[in-house]
Design a protein around this motif. Structure first.
Motif, PDB file in Angstrom:
ATOM      1  N   TYR B 162       0.691  -1.099   0.005  1.00  0.00           N
ATOM      2  CA  TYR B 162       0.084   0.028  -0.004  1.00  0.00           C
ATOM      3  C   TYR B 162       0.961   1.248  -0.161  1.00  0.00           C
ATOM      4  CZ  TYR B 162      -3.104   3.454   1.889  1.00  0.00           C
ATOM      5  OH  TYR B 162      -3.967   4.683   2.244  1.00  0.00           O
ATOM      6  N   ALA B 163       1.961   1.128   0.819  1.00  0.00           N
ATOM      7  CA  ALA B 163       2.831   2.336   0.843  1.00  0.00           C
ATOM      8  C   ALA B 163       2.958   3.039  -0.264  1.00  0.00           C
ATOM      9  CB  ALA B 163       4.178   2.033   1.561  1.00  0.00           C
ATOM     10  N   TYR B 164       3.568   2.562  -1.282  1.00  0.00           N
ATOM     11  CA  TYR B 164       3.932   3.032  -2.605  1.00  0.00           C
ATOM     12  C   TYR B 164       2.725   3.191  -3.556  1.00  0.00           C
ATOM     13  CZ  TYR B 164       8.681   4.234  -0.836  1.00  0.00           C
ATOM     14  OH  TYR B 164       9.771   4.891  -0.273  1.00  0.00           O
ATOM     15  N   THR B 165       2.067   2.142  -3.343  1.00  0.00           N
ATOM     16  CA  THR B 165       0.883   1.865  -4.488  1.00  0.00           C
ATOM     17  C   THR B 165      -0.244   3.308  -4.545  1.00  0.00           C
ATOM     18  OG1 THR B 165       1.434  -0.316  -4.494  1.00  0.00           O
ATOM     19  CG2 THR B 165      -0.685   0.378  -5.653  1.00  0.00           C
ATOM     20  N   HIS B 166      -0.565   3.561  -3.335  1.00  0.00           N
ATOM     21  CA  HIS B 166      -1.532   4.580  -3.014  1.00  0.00           C
ATOM     22  C   HIS B 166      -1.346   6.133  -3.556  1.00  0.00           C
ATOM     23  CE1 HIS B 166       0.074   5.818   0.650  1.00  0.00           C
ATOM     24  NE2 HIS B 166      -0.954   6.878   0.941  1.00  0.00           N
ATOM     25  N   VAL B 167       0.182   6.067  -3.503  1.00  0.00           N
ATOM     26  CA  VAL B 167       0.730   7.521  -3.766  1.00  0.00           C
ATOM     27  C   VAL B 167       1.479   7.352  -5.299  1.00  0.00           C
ATOM     28  CG1 VAL B 167       0.798   8.641  -1.638  1.00  0.00           C
ATOM     29  CG2 VAL B 167       2.768   7.297  -2.575  1.00  0.00           C
ATOM     30  N   ALA B 168       0.996   6.352  -6.175  1.00  0.00           N
ATOM     31  CA  ALA B 168       1.589   5.991  -7.431  1.00  0.00           C
ATOM     32  C   ALA B 168       1.366   7.018  -8.391  1.00  0.00           C
ATOM     33  CB  ALA B 168       1.241   4.651  -7.989  1.00  0.00           C
ATOM     34  N   GLU B 169       0.190   7.676  -8.259  1.00  0.00           N
ATOM     35  CA  GLU B 169      -0.068   9.229  -9.116  1.00  0.00           C
ATOM     36  C   GLU B 169       1.029  10.186  -8.783  1.00  0.00           C
ATOM     37  OE1 GLU B 169      -4.149   9.363  -8.031  1.00  0.00           O
ATOM     38  OE2 GLU B 169      -4.753   7.968  -9.725  1.00  0.00           O
ATOM     39  N   GLU B 170       1.586  10.221  -7.984  1.00  0.00           N
ATOM     40  CA  GLU B 170       2.600  11.219  -7.647  1.00  0.00           C
ATOM     41  C   GLU B 170       3.824  10.884  -8.665  1.00  0.00           C
ATOM     42  OE1 GLU B 170       1.028  12.333  -3.161  1.00  0.00           O
ATOM     43  OE2 GLU B 170       3.072  11.557  -3.317  1.00  0.00           O
ATOM     44  N   GLY B 171       3.918   9.721  -9.105  1.00  0.00           N
ATOM     45  CA  GLY B 171       5.176   9.197 -10.042  1.00  0.00           C
ATOM     46  C   GLY B 171       4.166   9.271 -11.501  1.00  0.00           C
ATOM     47  N   GLU B 172       3.205   9.897 -11.795  1.00  0.00           N
ATOM     48  CA  GLU B 172       2.559   9.879 -12.940  1.00  0.00           C
ATOM     49  C   GLU B 172       2.029   8.569 -13.549  1.00  0.00           C
ATOM     50  OE1 GLU B 172       4.630  12.511 -15.675  1.00  0.00           O
ATOM     51  OE2 GLU B 172       4.626  14.268 -14.150  1.00  0.00           O
ATOM     52  N   TYR B 173       1.676   7.651 -12.541  1.00  0.00           N
ATOM     53  CA  TYR B 173       1.125   6.468 -12.973  1.00  0.00           C
ATOM     54  C   TYR B 173      -0.608   6.843 -12.939  1.00  0.00           C
ATOM     55  CZ  TYR B 173       5.387   3.518 -12.498  1.00  0.00           C
ATOM     56  OH  TYR B 173       6.305   3.169 -12.853  1.00  0.00           O
ATOM     57  N   ASP B 174      -1.020   6.529 -13.990  1.00  0.00           N
ATOM     58  CA  ASP B 174      -2.591   6.339 -14.069  1.00  0.00           C
ATOM     59  C   ASP B 174      -3.308   5.139 -13.362  1.00  0.00           C
ATOM     60  OD1 ASP B 174      -5.192   6.736 -14.727  1.00  0.00           O
ATOM     61  OD2 ASP B 174      -4.929   6.686 -17.053  1.00  0.00           O
ATOM     62  N   LEU B 175      -3.959   5.363 -12.220  1.00  0.00           N
ATOM     63  CA  LEU B 175      -4.569   4.407 -11.756  1.00  0.00           C
ATOM     64  C   LEU B 175      -5.991   4.137 -11.904  1.00  0.00           C
ATOM     65  CD1 LEU B 175      -3.151   4.396  -8.057  1.00  0.00           C
ATOM     66  CD2 LEU B 175      -2.333   3.081  -9.937  1.00  0.00           C
TER      67      LEU B 175
END
Lengths: 200, 200
Positions: B162-175
């Motif tokens: 969860y730690a990095y997945t839920h902020v993946a959009e801050e790495g420009e991943y489109d969830l």
């Protein structure tokens, strides 16, 4: 009966073969030729959706990730420290191995000695090699006044780190100055039921 | 008394803060500004020779590696499965997170939103983004018919992922198309004593 989805020259697969031999566990080996992309077939992706070997099959269930598999096999044996903090230290070194060591040490060996495609990967090799040496330096420093990585005894942490370190020269790492690492190799190679990796 | 060598926007540090809150463990936080290279000072390298946060201090001893630290803290609690195979599956996903997920999901967030230096890392971003999506696809597929990653209950494996997945959009991943992952976010965010990550 265990089954091991196995690629002979993979250090990650070797970890499991070495530990199973030391635990006296019999298993069936199922060869997966990753160079022929056999770990990416539709059939294999039902076994491990992440498309990688090794996978340990336990009954009808599949366990990917080499370090999770050796932890599973070693639970309750002398290869996992009984002290809670030392057990966490064993895991610490296993996570270190997968994050700070394997992507640099194992990957160069893969490109140079298994794929035999050094030229195509020169830029990546140049970027990654200093990080591989950084990992070796952390190990050398830890071993300066210790015989093993966790709990002052041979454990799954040593197995995890030994697998790719002892063949780092196949990735063109120069180990000649790493005297503590080389003494640690000897200690591991003198363990009961030690077996070597399959030569490339 | 525990001490946590901590960088607030690090997902790896957040794993430990979240679990400690859920376990009701008090700790002292020691801020380490990695942007000022405070994890590479001579003093810090005596704490963790690998030069990274988080480090959990337990009495006089230091435990680096976020996933080893949460395993240590969670032992004996409901956050580690009691079944042996499910316990190994929790570790499987934690090793997956460090090897197949963090270097792609977390690293892009670091370059783009923390360092704010997208331009300097464009080539690396382009190379790594497909591998980040591959990791998200493995997670999405796993969650299609499961609520959590291991043992059918919220565990350290969920915390790690969860730690990095839920902020993946801050790495420009489109969830936006990852509906199972997004439902899993909600399940995690409704756990008792959940705390959010510190916003960048």
């Amino acid at each position: 009966m265990y089954k091991l989805y196995n690629f002979q020259s993979s250090g990650n697969c070797y970890k499991i073969r070495l530990l199973m031999n030391q635990l006296g566990i019999e298993y069936e080996s199922i060869e997966v030729d990753i160079l022929q992309r056999e770990s990416r077939t539709e059939e294999f992706l039902t076994i491990n959706p992440n498309g990688r070997v090794p996978v340990l099959q336990v009954g009808e269930k599949y366990l990917p990730e080499s370090n999770a598999a050796i932890w599973y096999l070693a639970e309750g044996s002398k290869f996992i420290p009984t002290d809670r903090f030392e057990r966490a230290q064993a895991l610490q070194w296993m996570f270190f191995e997968q994050y700070s060591h394997e992507p640099y040490i194992a990957t160069l060996r893969f490109w140079i000695s298994i794929l035999k495609d050094k030229q195509a990967n020169l830029n990546q090799i140049e970027q990654r090699m200093p990080l591989g040496y950084a990992a070796l330096n952390v190990m050398e420093s830890h071993l300066k006044d210790r015989d093993f990585f966790a709990g002052n005894a041979y454990s799954v942490a040593d197995i995890a780190l030994y697998a790719y370190t002892h063949v780092a020269e196949e990735g063109e790492y120069d180990l000649s100055t790493y005297k503590h690492i080389k003494r640690w190799f000897s200690r591991i190679e003198s363990q009961a039921a030690y077996i070597p990796i399959v030569k490339i």
